[in-house]
Design a protein around this motif. Structure first.
Motif, short mmCIF file in Angstrom:
data_model
loop_
_atom_site.label_atom_id
_atom_site.label_comp_id
_atom_site.label_asym_id
_atom_site.label_seq_id
_atom_site.Cartn_x
_atom_site.Cartn_y
_atom_site.Cartn_z
N THR A 1 105.46 33.83 58.45
CA THR A 1 104.97 32.46 58.55
C THR A 1 105.17 31.65 57.29
O THR A 1 105.22 30.42 57.34
N GLY A 2 105.29 32.30 56.15
CA GLY A 2 105.46 31.56 54.91
C GLY A 2 104.99 32.36 53.72
O GLY A 2 104.99 33.60 53.73
N LEU A 3 104.57 31.64 52.69
CA LEU A 3 104.12 32.26 51.45
C LEU A 3 102.60 32.30 51.41
O LEU A 3 101.94 31.30 51.69
N VAL A 4 102.05 33.45 51.07
CA VAL A 4 100.60 33.64 50.94
C VAL A 4 100.31 34.08 49.51
O VAL A 4 100.85 35.08 49.05
N VAL A 5 99.48 33.31 48.83
CA VAL A 5 99.10 33.60 47.44
C VAL A 5 97.60 33.79 47.39
O VAL A 5 96.85 32.94 47.87
N GLU A 6 97.16 34.88 46.79
CA GLU A 6 95.74 35.15 46.60
C GLU A 6 95.46 35.29 45.11
O GLU A 6 96.15 36.03 44.41
N VAL A 7 94.45 34.55 44.65
CA VAL A 7 94.01 34.61 43.26
C VAL A 7 92.54 35.01 43.26
O VAL A 7 91.70 34.33 43.84
N GLU A 8 92.25 36.13 42.62
CA GLU A 8 90.89 36.66 42.59
C GLU A 8 90.47 36.91 41.15
O GLU A 8 91.27 37.39 40.34
N ASP A 9 89.22 36.54 40.83
CA ASP A 9 88.69 36.79 39.49
C ASP A 9 87.30 37.39 39.62
O ASP A 9 86.67 37.34 40.67
N ALA B 1 77.75 33.42 45.22
CA ALA B 1 77.07 33.39 43.93
C ALA B 1 77.09 34.78 43.31
O ALA B 1 76.74 35.77 43.95
N GLY B 2 77.52 34.86 42.07
CA GLY B 2 77.66 36.14 41.40
C GLY B 2 79.06 36.71 41.46
O GLY B 2 79.33 37.73 40.83
N GLY B 3 79.92 36.09 42.26
CA GLY B 3 81.32 36.50 42.35
C GLY B 3 81.51 37.67 43.28
O GLY B 3 80.57 38.17 43.91
N PRO B 4 82.76 38.09 43.45
CA PRO B 4 83.96 37.50 42.85
C PRO B 4 84.43 36.27 43.62
O PRO B 4 83.97 36.01 44.73
N THR B 5 85.34 35.53 43.02
CA THR B 5 85.94 34.36 43.65
C THR B 5 87.34 34.73 44.13
O THR B 5 88.15 35.25 43.35
N ARG B 6 87.59 34.46 45.40
CA ARG B 6 88.90 34.75 45.98
C ARG B 6 89.42 33.47 46.63
O ARG B 6 88.77 32.91 47.51
N VAL B 7 90.58 33.02 46.21
CA VAL B 7 91.20 31.81 46.73
C VAL B 7 92.52 32.21 47.37
O VAL B 7 93.33 32.90 46.75
N ARG B 8 92.72 31.75 48.59
CA ARG B 8 93.94 32.08 49.34
C ARG B 8 94.71 30.79 49.65
O ARG B 8 94.20 29.90 50.31
N MET B 9 95.92 30.73 49.15
CA MET B 9 96.82 29.61 49.44
C MET B 9 97.91 30.08 50.38
O MET B 9 98.56 31.11 50.10
N ALA B 10 98.11 29.37 51.46
CA ALA B 10 99.14 29.70 52.45
C ALA B 10 100.00 28.46 52.67
O ALA B 10 99.48 27.40 53.02
N VAL B 11 101.30 28.62 52.47
CA VAL B 11 102.25 27.51 52.62
C VAL B 11 103.33 27.95 53.58
O VAL B 11 104.06 28.92 53.30
#
Length: 417
Positions: A362-370, A404-414
């Protein structure tokens, strides 16, 4: 769990869903029945006594249409995972003019309250989704409502039959209970079928929503482009241009001092050379802010890895092979990752981060987790909201999971070919 236990669980869950679906789908007919009962109770010999029930029928149908449809969509999404877009038109901003009147996109009003109420009424009346919801509450009772009501109706009939002392009603009650158990795992699925068929936005509504979305994206792109041009102009004016002006003055002074004071002229020449080096460094930084050279030369993955080396975090970058995409998409994804890593440093207080880039069908999937403190959300006017708008230009999406307290996970799909 054996086949019998699995069937019991399915039958129990299906019976509960069927009861809920029947109540929701038959809510509007229940209002009708209550209004008719009120009219009969008031007395049929007075023609005016039916005005109140008629008003109850009209107001109840119109007032319950949208809540019923929203409840059905929520139930279908929870039970089956099938998301049904609502397609409702969103109200625009209500602004106060210099004349003191309020403009709501349709008319001028004397107060904000009047402007908001007028806007809501006009949107409700002109929104095709309103008439779609009314159609659903008329169709659902005789389709999904009847089917979903079979298990509870059969259980009721079975209980009444088995409670009779006569010989004939008891077998009928037993058959009713068998019927309830047999259809319980399937009866509630009629709610999903009818909802998908009648609650989906029409092609005209989808097209109108897409036009509105593209109009907003064009406005955002125009604003972002103007802001970027102003940033470049400001950086050039305050940085490189000022240094080049100082360089010219230093060279002119050195030329004038060359014959009278060669030592001072040489010192000015050295300062001018240092200023030229600093100007060149600033120009390179400015060019890197517009489009990093490593991004155009070596691709997105190597650019992200180079970025990870400059971030004061322990960043792990994983990618399924080299990825080469269209330059605008690569630039948007690169700066999106850069903004997310910057947020992890400045706001989340993270010590480690992980970046994953995957290319699928389907495309590019980017996940950034901290591993930061969490609590990130796309507030209006914030960086994440701006990132979501930039990705929307390419039909991309941004998903944020940050308890709250984490972690933070952001998913970008293009999506991209």
């Amino acid at each position: 769990m054996g086949p019998v236990g699995s069937w019991v669980v399915r039958a129990g869950a299906g019976f509960g869903r069927a009861c809920v679906g029947a109540v929701v789908c038959l809510l509007v007919p229940g209002v009708w029945a209550a209004a008719v009962g009120l009219g009969v109770w008031c007395g049929a010999e007075h023609p005016w006594s039916w005005i109140g029930p008629a008003v109850i029928v009209c107001v109840g149908t119109v007032g319950l249409a949208r809540p019923v449809c929203r409840t059905v969509r929520s139930l279908v999404a929870r039970w089956t995972g099938t998301g049904i877009p609502d397609g409702y038109r969103q109200p625009g901003p209500v602004t106060q003019l210099s004349t003191g009147y309020w403009w709501n996109g349709f008319s001028y009003e004397r107060s904000r309250r009047d402007a908001v109420m007028d806007q809501r009424m006009r949107l409700w009346w002109s929104d095709p989704a309103t008439w779609r919801d009314l159609r659903f509450v008329l169709v659902a009772p005789v389709t999904a409502g009847v089917v979903a009501a079979l298990p509870p109706a059969a259980v009721t009939a079975g209980g009444l039959g088995l409670g009779q002392a006569a010989a004939v009603p008891r077998p009928v009650g037993g058959l009713a209970l068998v019927l309830a158990v047999a259809v319980a795992p399937y009866a509630w699925r009629a709610v999903e079928k009818v909802a998908v068929r009648f609650l989906r936005p029409s092609p005209a509504m989808v097209l109108a929503e897409r036009v509105d979305e593209l109009t907003a994206q064009r406005a955002d792109a125009t604003v972002a482009q103007a802001a970027e041009i102003r940033r470049i102009e400001r950086d050039l004016h305050d940085g490189a241009q000022a240094r080049l002006v100082a360089l010219g003055l230093a060279l002119a002074t050195a030329e004038a001092l060359m014959d009278r004071d060669p030592r001072q002229a040489k010192a000015l020449m050295r300062e001018a050379r240092a200023g030229a080096t600093a100007s060149l460094t600033e120009l390179r930084e400015l060019i890197r802010g517009i489009s990093p050279p490593v991004l155009s030369e070596r691709g997105l993955v190597d650019a992200v890895r180079a970025l990870a080396l400059d971030v004061p975090l322990d960043v792990a970058v994983s990618a399924a092979g080299p990825l080469r995409l269209d330059p605008p998409i690569e630039s948007a994804v690169y700066f999106g990752i850069a903004e997310l890593l910057t947020n992890a440093v400045k706001h989340a207080g993270a010590s480690r981060a992980r970046v994953s880039l995957v290319r699928d069908d389907t495309g590019l999937v980017v996940e950034v987790e901290d591993d930061g403190r969490g609590g990130a959300d796309a507030r209006p006017g914030g960086g994440l909201a701006g990132l979501r708008r930039r990705l929307a230009v390419f039909d991309g999406t941004l998903g944020i999971t940050s308890p709250a307290g984490g972690p933070t996970r952001v998913r970008m799909a293009v999506p991209c070919e």
